[in-house]
Write a protein that holds these residues in place. Structure first.
Motif, PDB file in Angstrom:
ATOM      1  N   ASN A  40      20.418  58.930-108.117  1.00 30.62           N
ATOM      2  CA  ASN A  40      21.785  59.313-108.408  1.00 30.62           C
ATOM      3  C   ASN A  40      22.169  59.043-109.880  1.00 30.62           C
ATOM      4  O   ASN A  40      21.937  57.845-110.279  1.00 30.62           O
ATOM      5  N   ALA A  41      22.827  59.805-110.425  1.00 34.09           N
ATOM      6  CA  ALA A  41      23.690  59.632-111.834  1.00 34.09           C
ATOM      7  C   ALA A  41      25.035  59.383-111.535  1.00 34.09           C
ATOM      8  O   ALA A  41      25.598  58.512-112.087  1.00 34.09           O
ATOM      9  N   TYR A  42      25.614  60.112-110.831  1.00 31.78           N
ATOM     10  CA  TYR A  42      26.890  60.005-110.223  1.00 31.78           C
ATOM     11  C   TYR A  42      27.226  60.003-108.734  1.00 31.78           C
ATOM     12  O   TYR A  42      26.416  61.179-108.249  1.00 31.78           O
ATOM     13  N   ILE A  43      28.050  59.472-108.283  1.00 30.24           N
ATOM     14  CA  ILE A  43      28.454  59.736-106.874  1.00 30.24           C
ATOM     15  C   ILE A  43      29.916  60.428-106.877  1.00 30.24           C
ATOM     16  O   ILE A  43      30.943  59.674-107.381  1.00 30.24           O
ATOM     17  N   GLY A  44      30.015  61.290-105.887  1.00 26.57           N
ATOM     18  CA  GLY A  44      31.486  61.853-105.648  1.00 26.57           C
ATOM     19  C   GLY A  44      32.317  61.114-104.353  1.00 26.57           C
ATOM     20  O   GLY A  44      31.583  61.215-103.539  1.00 26.57           O
ATOM     21  N   LEU A  45      33.240  60.608-104.671  1.00 25.23           N
ATOM     22  CA  LEU A  45      33.877  60.141-103.568  1.00 25.23           C
ATOM     23  C   LEU A  45      34.965  61.135-103.028  1.00 25.23           C
ATOM     24  O   LEU A  45      35.648  61.906-103.745  1.00 25.23           O
ATOM     25  N   ASN A  46      35.231  61.001-101.737  1.00 20.02           N
ATOM     26  CA  ASN A  46      36.038  61.980-100.951  1.00 20.02           C
ATOM     27  C   ASN A  46      36.847  61.307 -99.827  1.00 20.02           C
ATOM     28  O   ASN A  46      36.438  60.105 -99.557  1.00 20.02           O
ATOM     29  N   PRO A  47      37.996  61.815 -99.328  1.00 24.31           N
ATOM     30  CA  PRO A  47      38.603  61.082 -98.553  1.00 24.31           C
ATOM     31  C   PRO A  47      38.027  60.794 -97.144  1.00 24.31           C
ATOM     32  O   PRO A  47      38.071  59.753 -96.493  1.00 24.31           O
ATOM     33  N   VAL A  48      36.950  61.756 -96.948  1.00 20.90           N
ATOM     34  CA  VAL A  48      36.138  61.412 -95.664  1.00 20.90           C
ATOM     35  C   VAL A  48      35.335  60.160 -95.672  1.00 20.90           C
ATOM     36  O   VAL A  48      34.953  59.514 -94.721  1.00 20.90           O
ATOM     37  N   ASP A  49      35.093  59.796 -97.024  1.00 20.70           N
ATOM     38  CA  ASP A  49      34.491  58.590 -97.237  1.00 20.70           C
ATOM     39  C   ASP A  49      35.135  57.404 -96.723  1.00 20.70           C
ATOM     40  O   ASP A  49      34.265  56.264 -96.410  1.00 20.70           O
ATOM     41  N   TRP A  50      36.378  56.973 -96.678  1.00 16.50           N
ATOM     42  CA  TRP A  50      36.928  55.872 -96.233  1.00 16.50           C
ATOM     43  C   TRP A  50      37.498  56.278 -94.963  1.00 16.50           C
ATOM     44  O   TRP A  50      37.712  55.438 -94.227  1.00 16.50           O
TER      45      TRP A  50
END
Length: 327
Positions: A40-50
């Motif tokens: 991974n170079a970048y990780i996308g965070l989303n509301p479902v992750d919390w």
């Protein structure tokens, strides 16, 4: 003998907040035959992750896992059934909530069919911002039989999914009406909305026209229920954040159709053909972003060491834009 890989990853065993994630060195299990390993170079965070930390069972996840759905990077290894020429390819991906090692990691095993090739001219940061939001929007509109010029109502249009919903719908010829906070109206008009309206307040009923071909709701099941009053005969309601609490019309009345959207369904029930369509859609979206036909979300980037703090800030809506982690 297959190469053994280890990774730094944000691991979760207990608790219900991002603060319960712990940084650990983990061994990567041997790749399954149809998997690739993405650095991974970048990780996308989303509301479902919390949200998954608060209600894992309801979302099909378990404890003792590395969370995270979205990422972008480079393929560094492949399973036995995957073309070895893919090593070195830049890809974005959306993985399953049931994965033991998700995207909150330096290295993530991903089903090869769930990867999306990233155009050479596009940054991996932008690519990592795309999968969950943009593919959800595409999937929502894919539920509808295409009808150019038809009136389409989009609620929650000011959010990440809404940004892509409006642009994709306008590009497909829909006459788009949006519901959002007024601060988004100018941008939504630039993205193709012909009419911009104030969001419904909690418990408020729809007071507008009743001749919409379809409504797509990215707010709540209750908001979606209110929007069904906007539909004409044989209209469609598409819900992104939960199902309607009840069927909204009498039998043989307006005869509306109800659709629900969840990318996770493909991880459990999707065929190779289903994934080929979704991957192709993702590729087209990345091409459209690269060609400036679609405007992505503004990026808010933090470092890997700060992932739990950045996820908590996303939960608390402490910033506006797409949350990313630079690995």
């Amino acid at each position: 003998m297959a190469t053994q890989y280890s990774t730094q990853a944000w691991h979760w065993q207990h608790g219900s907040t991002p603060a319960n994630l712990t940084l650990q060195q983990l061994e990567i299990p041997a790749l399954e035959a149809d998997q690739v390993l993405v650095e991974n170079a970048y990780i996308g965070l989303n509301p479902v992750d919390w949200k998954v930390l608060e209600m894992p069972e309801a979302l099909g996840a378990t404890t003792d896992m590395v969370p995270g759905l979205d990422g972008a990077g480079t393929i560094v290894a492949v399973g036995d059934h995957v073309d070895s020429s893919l090593v070195g390819r830049r890809v974005a991906y959306h993985t399953s909530l049931g994965s033991k090692i998700g995207s909150f990691s330096q290295l993530t095993p991903v089903d090869a069919r769930a990867t999306i090739a990233v155009p050479d001219e596009l940054g991996l940061d932008v690519a990592a911002s795309l999968p969950c939001t943009a593919l959800t929007a595409w999937n929502a509109l894919d539920k509808l039989p295409k009808r150019k010029g038809a009136k389409l109502l989009i609620a929650g249009a000011g959010g990440g999914v809404g940004r892509y919903l409006v642009q994709i719908a306008a590009a497909n010829g829909y006459n788009v009406t949006t519901l959002s906070h007024p601060r988004h109206w100018q941008r939504l008009q630039q993205h193709g909305a012909t009419t911009t309206l104030q969001s419904l307040r909690e418990g408020e009923q729809w007071q507008g026209a009743h001749d919409y071909y379809a409504a797509v709701d990215a707010v709540s099941p209750e908001n979606a229920r209110a929007l069904t009053d906007a539909l004409g005969a044989n209209g469609h309601i598409v819900t992104i954040l939960g199902r309607l609490p009840d069927w909204p019309s009498a039998p043989f009345g307006r005869c509306i159709s109800m659709h629900e959207v969840a990318l996770g369904a493909l991880h459990v029930h999707g065929s190779d053909a289903d994934w080929q369509r979704l991957s192709a859609a993702g590729q087209q979206l990345l091409n459209d972003i690269s060609a400036q036909r679609i405007e992505p979300e503004p990026l808010v980037i933090d470092e890997f060491a700060n992932l739990p703090v950045h996820l908590e800030a996303l939960k608390n809506r402490d910033f506006s834009g797409k949350a990313l982690i630079k690995v």
